[in-house]
Design an enzyme around this catalytic site. Structure first.
Site, PDB file in Angstrom:
ATOM      1  CG  ASP A 128      -6.706   1.528   2.553  1.00  0.00           C
ATOM      2  OD1 ASP A 128      -7.173   2.226   1.636  1.00  0.00           O
ATOM      3  OD2 ASP A 128      -5.490   1.493   2.842  1.00  0.00           O
ATOM      4  CG  ASP A 159      -8.406   3.830  -9.830  1.00  0.00           C
ATOM      5  OD1 ASP A 159      -7.913   4.493 -10.783  1.00  0.00           O
ATOM      6  OD2 ASP A 159      -7.745   3.472  -8.828  1.00  0.00           O
ATOM      7  CD  GLN A 161      -9.616   2.746  -5.725  1.00  0.00           C
ATOM      8  OE1 GLN A 161      -9.163   3.834  -5.356  1.00  0.00           O
ATOM      9  NE2 GLN A 161      -9.192   2.144  -6.822  1.00  0.00           N
ATOM     10  CG  ASN A 173      -3.673  -0.407  -0.086  1.00  0.00           C
ATOM     11  OD1 ASN A 173      -3.138  -0.459   1.020  1.00  0.00           O
ATOM     12  ND2 ASN A 173      -4.411   0.626  -0.473  1.00  0.00           N
ATOM     13  CG  HIS A 174      -7.547  -0.362  -2.670  1.00  0.00           C
ATOM     14  ND1 HIS A 174      -6.269   0.153  -2.757  1.00  0.00           N
ATOM     15  CD2 HIS A 174      -7.963  -0.480  -3.956  1.00  0.00           C
ATOM     16  CE1 HIS A 174      -5.947   0.361  -4.023  1.00  0.00           C
ATOM     17  NE2 HIS A 174      -6.954  -0.025  -4.784  1.00  0.00           N
ATOM     18  CD  GLU A 181       1.878   1.743  -7.450  1.00  0.00           C
ATOM     19  OE1 GLU A 181       1.631   2.711  -8.150  1.00  0.00           O
ATOM     20  OE2 GLU A 181       1.001   1.146  -6.795  1.00  0.00           O
ATOM     21  CG  ASP A 184      -2.130  -1.222  -6.887  1.00  0.00           C
ATOM     22  OD1 ASP A 184      -1.639  -0.470  -7.740  1.00  0.00           O
ATOM     23  OD2 ASP A 184      -3.072  -0.875  -6.135  1.00  0.00           O
ATOM     24  CG  ASP A 233      -0.835   5.263 -12.464  1.00  0.00           C
ATOM     25  OD1 ASP A 233      -2.049   5.202 -12.760  1.00  0.00           O
ATOM     26  OD2 ASP A 233      -0.251   4.404 -11.780  1.00  0.00           O
ATOM     27  NE  ARG A 240       2.007  -1.980 -10.696  1.00  0.00           N
ATOM     28  CZ  ARG A 240       1.137  -1.091 -10.242  1.00  0.00           C
ATOM     29  NH1 ARG A 240      -0.008  -1.480  -9.713  1.00  0.00           N
ATOM     30  NH2 ARG A 240       1.391   0.188 -10.316  1.00  0.00           N
TER      31      ARG A 240
END
Ligand code: GLC
Length: 550
Positions: A172, A62, A170, A104-105, A243, A202, A310, A200
């Site tokens: 979590d 990713d 991914q 986050n993951h 984000e 995510d 994105d 940053r």
């Protein structure tokens, strides 16, 4: 407001991915040495902060947002030594570095996850989110409809299901677990020591969201506040850019109280409305977007952008507005993705017209917040719709019309992604070398805009007002800060427009800072600004005064 160094309020941020910027060793993949070699280009462009997409060790399924080791640089891109050389060289040129922090993951290849799946008694088991039996209809959807079906995936080794809001590779992280939060602090501390000026963050919204069957966090925002207080304790002027693609009425909370949470928030709401305004060639969608945003002056700052790596997500627009954007900017099905977005670059959306691209960027720079440019937009690069998914907008930067667009001297078959070599956006037509040589190229104009934005700290600091105009296509606004006033006027449409503006004291001198058009004082004291199609201007009203930055 304390005596803090709020540098982030007045910078232009350049977001980029090391692997598609410049390849120094001919293996087809951009690298840190290549980035160091080309820092002069960014310095000349005038950007003062770089946001680096993930560059960590990764299976790279990713675009690097699947991290296998938070303490290593992806070996294709270089070493930790190269990274430190880079932050050092950037700083020497007055350029700060913010890095993507994806917590986050992790990747499913991360040793934490591998330990967790193998042993239910491992301390790492509770780093993730498990269930023996997922609910029939989970109340959360996958983030990638069409590419993933579910938020739970069965793991044969663990004999249990793990939770993942993004791809199945991914898993979590469980942010209720204090050990996970401690790990995050250590990672942040490590990179601060290596010279970064911030992160940053995510998927901040999903970090603090309820995950799987776990009870919700008692105070969800405490996760982000902890990150902030830790980062500030280690590096006084480091910032967090989040984000947070959340509902407008949830956004203010991300800034916390008295600056104790996020410093900057990516402004997805305004991005969608700005895109709608450009599609309609009318100011009203933009004004509506500004009205939907909470007032964060005094606490935080928006980070505004036109495009990123994105999809251009218009999911927060009303159905009618979304349809208009799709019709104008994504007329073909293959230009769309996830039912909510466009997988296009800005330049082809605006038919490659340098005047329209310049107008769009001037408008972005004139909105309240810190502007972000995505690498490649400064020369008007196009997309490659033959690539899968979001990769369409992630092709290597065109440096010249040499083979491989001057990005790499390796074998074309080894390139990380193919060069755009067909049509009006081919590297032969759109490249850095050609635009350096040409007066008033898009690159030249972007550089002028970046310089002008830097010259006007009132835009980062001042009180913002939208000015009424009697033309549908003209957006006008003003900033007032410590006796300085800047007015910007943008004509979003192809026809000439003249707008009378009430700019206060008729004896105030007016100076054009950038842009075109004519401005004349009328007998009634108002200023008539006349702009040709897609023209804009920024005016200083009154004299320029020295300003303090706190
Ligand atoms: C963010 C990134 C996106 C990535 C996702 C999962 O939304 O911008 O590219 O796929 O996080 O980490």
């Amino acid at each position: 407001m304390g005596l803090e160094d709020k540098w982030h309020k007045n910078e232009t941020i350049y977001s980029m991915d090391v692997e598609t910027f410049y390849d120094s060793d001919g293996d087809g993949v951009g690298d840190f040495q290549g980035l160091i070699d080309r820092l002069g280009y960014l310095s000349r462009l005038g950007v003062s902060c770089i946001w680096l997409l993930p560059f960590y060790e990764t299976p790279n399924l990713d675009n690097g947002y699947d991290i296998a080791d938070y303490y290593q640089v992806d070996s294709r891109l270089g070493t930790l030594g190269d990274f430190v050389e880079f932050t050092h060289e950037a700083r020497a040129r007055g350029i700060r570095v913010i890095i993507d922090m994806v917590v986050n993951h992790t990747s499913d290849q991360h040793p934490w996850f591998q330990a967790a799946r193998r042993d239910p008694d491992s301390p790492y088991r509770d780093y993730y989110v498990w269930t023996d039996e997922p609910a029939q209809a989970p109340d959360k959807d996958t983030f990638f409809p069409g590419e993933e079906e579910d938020v739970w995936n069965y793991d044969e080794v663990a004999e249990a299901y793990y939770y993942h809001r993004f791809y199945r590779f991914q898993p979590d992280l469980n942010l209720r677990n204090p050990d996970v939060r401690e790990e995050i602090r250590k990672i942040l501390g490590f990179w601060l020591e290596l010279g970064v000026s911030g992160f940053r963050v995510d998927a901040a919204t999903l970090m603090i969201d309820q995950k799987g069957d776990l009870p919700p966090l008692e105070e969800p925002h405490s996760v982000l506040k902890e990150m902030k207080s830790f980062v500030r304790s280690r590096e006084g002027d480091a910032v967090l850019l989040a984000e947070a693609d959340d509902a407008p009425d949830e956004l203010e909370a991300y800034f916390g109280e008295d600056g104790n949470e996020m410093d900057l928030l990516l402004n997805f709401v305004l991005n969608a409305h700005l895109t709608h305004a450009l599609a309609r060639e009318e100011a009203s969608p933009l004004v509506a977007g500004l009205e939907r945003l909470p007032d964060v002056s005094g606490t935080g700052q928006w980070a505004n952008f036109l495009r990123n790596y994105d999809e251009l997500n218009v999911g927060r627009l009303s159905g009618g507005a979304r349809a208009e954007v799709f019709e104008t900017f994504g007329p073909e099905e293959r230009m769309r993705i996830y039912g909510r977005g466009l997988r296009r670059r800005l330049a082809p959306m605006l038919e490659g017209d340098p005047d329209r691209i310049e107008l769009a960027y001037s408008l972005l720079f004139a909105l309240p917040g810190t502007p972000i440019i995505v690498s490649g937009d400064e020369i008007g690069m196009g997309e490659d719709l033959s690539l899968p998914g979001r990769n369409a907008v992630r092709t290597p930067l065109h440096w010249s019309d040499d083979p491989n667009a001057g990005f790499s001297n390796g074998d074309p078959d080894d390139l990380v992604r193919g060069i755009i070599d067909e049509g009006p956006f081919s590297y032969e037509h759109v490249n850095v070398a050609a635009q350096r040589a040409e007066q008033n190229s898009l690159l030249d104009r972007m550089s002028r805009l970046i310089g002008t934005r830097k010259e006007c700290p009132s835009l980062g600091w001042g009180a913002h007002t939208v000015l009424a105009t009697d033309s549908d296509s003209v957006f006008a606004n003003r900033y007032d800060w410590e006796e300085n006033t800047v007015v910007t006027v943008h004509n979003l449409a192809a026809d000439t427009a003249t707008v009378p503006l009430d700019l206060g004291d008729p004896d105030d001198p007016l100076h054009r800072l950038v842009g075109a058009g004519e401005h004349t004082r009328r007998d009634d004291g108002r200023v008539a600004v006349e702009l040709g199609g897609y023209e804009y201007c920024w005016l200083r009203v009154g004299a320029e005064h020295a300003t303090r930055h706190w």
